[in-house]
Design an enzyme around this catalytic site. Structure first.
Site, PDB file in Angstrom:
ATOM      1  N   GLY A 123      -0.476  -6.148   1.515  1.00 54.58           N
ATOM      2  CA  GLY A 123      -0.656  -5.818   0.101  1.00 54.58           C
ATOM      3  C   GLY A 123      -0.858  -4.340  -0.200  1.00 54.58           C
TER       4      GLY A 123
ATOM      5  N   CYS B  96       1.466  -3.272  -3.161  1.00 54.12           N
ATOM      6  CA  CYS B  96       1.039  -3.827  -4.458  1.00 54.12           C
ATOM      7  C   CYS B  96      -0.160  -3.040  -4.979  1.00 54.12           C
ATOM      8  CB  CYS B  96       0.647  -5.293  -4.307  1.00 54.12           C
ATOM      9  SG  CYS B  96       1.934  -6.340  -3.623  1.00 54.12           S
TER      10      CYS B  96
HETATM   11  N1  ATP Z   1      -1.540   2.455   8.366  1.00 56.29           N
HETATM   12  C1  ATP Z   1      -1.629   3.192   7.254  1.00 56.29           C
HETATM   13  N2  ATP Z   1      -2.534   4.200   7.153  1.00 56.29           N
HETATM   14  C2  ATP Z   1      -2.634   4.941   6.040  1.00 56.29           C
HETATM   15  N3  ATP Z   1      -1.852   4.762   4.958  1.00 56.29           N
HETATM   16  C3  ATP Z   1      -0.922   3.786   4.987  1.00 56.29           C
HETATM   17  C4  ATP Z   1      -0.762   2.952   6.133  1.00 56.29           C
HETATM   18  N4  ATP Z   1       0.233   2.044   5.878  1.00 56.29           N
HETATM   19  C5  ATP Z   1       0.651   2.307   4.611  1.00 56.29           C
HETATM   20  N5  ATP Z   1      -0.023   3.358   4.077  1.00 56.29           N
HETATM   21  C6  ATP Z   1       0.116   3.905   2.722  1.00 56.29           C
HETATM   22  O1  ATP Z   1      -0.023   2.791   1.839  1.00 56.29           O
HETATM   23  C7  ATP Z   1       0.840   2.940   0.713  1.00 56.29           C
HETATM   24  C8  ATP Z   1       1.794   1.751   0.651  1.00 56.29           C
HETATM   25  O2  ATP Z   1       2.855   1.988   1.577  1.00 56.29           O
HETATM   26  P1  ATP Z   1       3.678   0.893   2.363  1.00 56.29           P
HETATM   27  O3  ATP Z   1       4.876   1.604   2.899  1.00 56.29           O
HETATM   28  O4  ATP Z   1       2.775   0.206   3.345  1.00 56.29           O
HETATM   29  O5  ATP Z   1       4.010  -0.136   1.207  1.00 56.29           O
HETATM   30  P2  ATP Z   1       4.692  -1.565   1.273  1.00 56.29           P
HETATM   31  O6  ATP Z   1       5.486  -1.717   2.513  1.00 56.29           O
HETATM   32  O7  ATP Z   1       5.405  -1.735  -0.010  1.00 56.29           O
HETATM   33  O8  ATP Z   1       3.447  -2.568   1.337  1.00 56.29           O
HETATM   34  P3  ATP Z   1       3.434  -4.198   1.195  1.00 56.29           P
HETATM   35  O9  ATP Z   1       4.826  -4.711   1.272  1.00 56.29           O
HETATM   36  O10 ATP Z   1       2.512  -4.707   2.279  1.00 56.29           O
HETATM   37  O11 ATP Z   1       2.779  -4.481  -0.134  1.00 56.29           O
HETATM   38  C9  ATP Z   1       1.521   4.303   0.892  1.00 56.29           C
HETATM   39  O12 ATP Z   1       0.762   5.278   0.241  1.00 56.29           O
HETATM   40  C10 ATP Z   1       1.472   4.502   2.415  1.00 56.29           C
HETATM   41  O13 ATP Z   1       1.562   5.855   2.789  1.00 56.29           O
HETATM   42  C1  HMH Z   2       3.317 -12.395  -4.179  1.00 57.48           C
HETATM   43  C2  HMH Z   2       3.599 -11.206  -3.330  1.00 57.48           C
HETATM   44  N1  HMH Z   2       4.041 -10.072  -3.918  1.00 57.48           N
HETATM   45  C3  HMH Z   2       4.312  -8.986  -3.160  1.00 57.48           C
HETATM   46  C4  HMH Z   2       4.149  -9.005  -1.795  1.00 57.48           C
HETATM   47  C5  HMH Z   2       4.484  -7.773  -0.967  1.00 57.48           C
HETATM   48  O1  HMH Z   2       3.413  -7.298  -0.308  1.00 57.48           O
HETATM   49  C6  HMH Z   2       3.669 -10.208  -1.210  1.00 57.48           C
HETATM   50  N2  HMH Z   2       3.470 -10.317   0.133  1.00 57.48           N
HETATM   51  N3  HMH Z   2       3.417 -11.281  -1.998  1.00 57.48           N
END
Ligand code: ATP
Ligand code: HMH
Length: 266
Positions: free
Chosen positions: A208, A211
């Site tokens: 998450g 999100c």
């Molecule tokens: N291990 C980590 N340590 C610090 N910051 C992180 C880490 N993983 C992700 N982030 C930061 O968290 C935010 C969300 O990035 P991320 O690329 O993980 O999103 P996402 O893949 O869309 O997440 P999800 O699909 O789980 O909701 C960004 O600001 C990213 O730099």
């Molecule tokens: C419902 C929902 N929305 C977005 C994401 C992406 O993190 C998830 N795992 N589940």
């Protein structure tokens, strides 16, 4: 007292770490009144997605109309939209109500690999929704789908941000969570590239993150923040939430939505 109001149009995560639940928790900690329009219900926990149940179009439309015509909104975010028809509906509503503070998190695939957006809906996202967005927040795999590029480093993140901006959003944030090394996010508003640096936290509890990050941007926009300031707060919010992430469940645990608020009180 004026009350800042934010609406999330997204899917439900029964596990509480992502989706609507992450959004509403984030809005609350940032002192914003949160509302939701559900697009789909997922049976989900820290181990993965166990079922997806799309809501009827009419249900999505009625939820949006109900909150906007009565309570009103200062900012809106979209998360899991699931199907092209929902993307078209949401785009029509954004135009109908002239919603300007729109944050689009182009959710496509959950961390465990489950599809949260039908492949056929990717074009609808580009054609209908991205041109209406104040901010769009793709992660690396989403930016790759949107551009057709392979993204391996910050230079390629910049190139992707540039190409995604051509679809019409005002500001693009390509999130670097999926690359190794520092957690760097690249921001492009059509004139300046910025990089937000964050130390990478060594944890598997990152369910998450995307999100929560986009919800924090939305909350700050609802309070009247400038886009660059809203993104900077969101980066601090998600870094705190990952640093103090929660050991819950047997898989990718959730982030800690209280962490940012608690640290600011100290
Ligand atoms: N291990 C980590 N340590 C610090 N910051 C992180 C880490 N993983 C992700 N982030 C930061 O968290 C935010 C969300 O990035 P991320 O690329 O993980 O999103 P996402 O893949 O869309 O997440 P999800 O699909 O789980 O909701 C960004 O600001 C990213 O730099
Ligand atoms: C419902 C929902 N929305 C977005 C994401 C992406 O993190 C998830 N795992 N589940």
């Amino acid at each position: 007292m004026t009350i800042a109001r934010a609406l999330t149009i997204a899917g439900s995560d029964s596990g509480g770490g992502a989706g609507i639940q992450a959004d509403l928790k984030t809005f609350t900690v940032l002192n914003v009144y949160g509302m939701s329009a559900l697009t789909a219900i997922t049976a989900q926990n820290t181990l993965g997605v166990h079922g997806i149940y799309n809501l009827p179009m009419e249900a999505v439309e009625k939820q949006i109309d109900a909150v906007i015509t009565d309570i009103g909104v200062d900012a809106v975010k979209t998360g899991m939209l699931s199907q092209a028809s929902i993307i078209e509906l949401v785009s029509a509503k954004v135009k109908q109500y002239r919603l300007s503070n729109l944050v689009v998190d182009p959710v496509m695939v959950a961390k465990g690999g489950a599809r949260l957006l039908e492949q056929s809906a990717q074009d609808a996202l580009i054609t209908h929704l991205l041109p209406l967005a104040a901010v769009v927040t793709p992660n690396i795999p989403e930016a790759e789908v949107l551009t057709g590029m392979t993204i391996r480093n910050v230079k390629e993140m910049r190139e992707a941000a540039n190409r995604i901006r051509e679809f019409g959003p005002q500001t693009v944030v390509v999130k670097g969570g999926h690359l190794s090394g520092e957690a760097v996010d690249v921001i492009y508003d059509g004139s300046t590239f910025r990089e937000l640096q964050g130390a990478r936290v060594d944890t598997r509890n990152t369910h998450g993150t995307g999100c929560t990050f986009s919800a924090a941007i939305t909350a700050e926009l609802a309070k009247g923040a400038k886009v660059t300031d809203a993104i900077a707060v969101a980066k601090q919010f998600i870094t705190c939430a990952i640093e103090d992430s929660l050991e819950l469940g047997g898989g990718h645990g959730p982030t800690n939505h209280w962490a940012y608020g608690k640290r600011r009180q100290i």
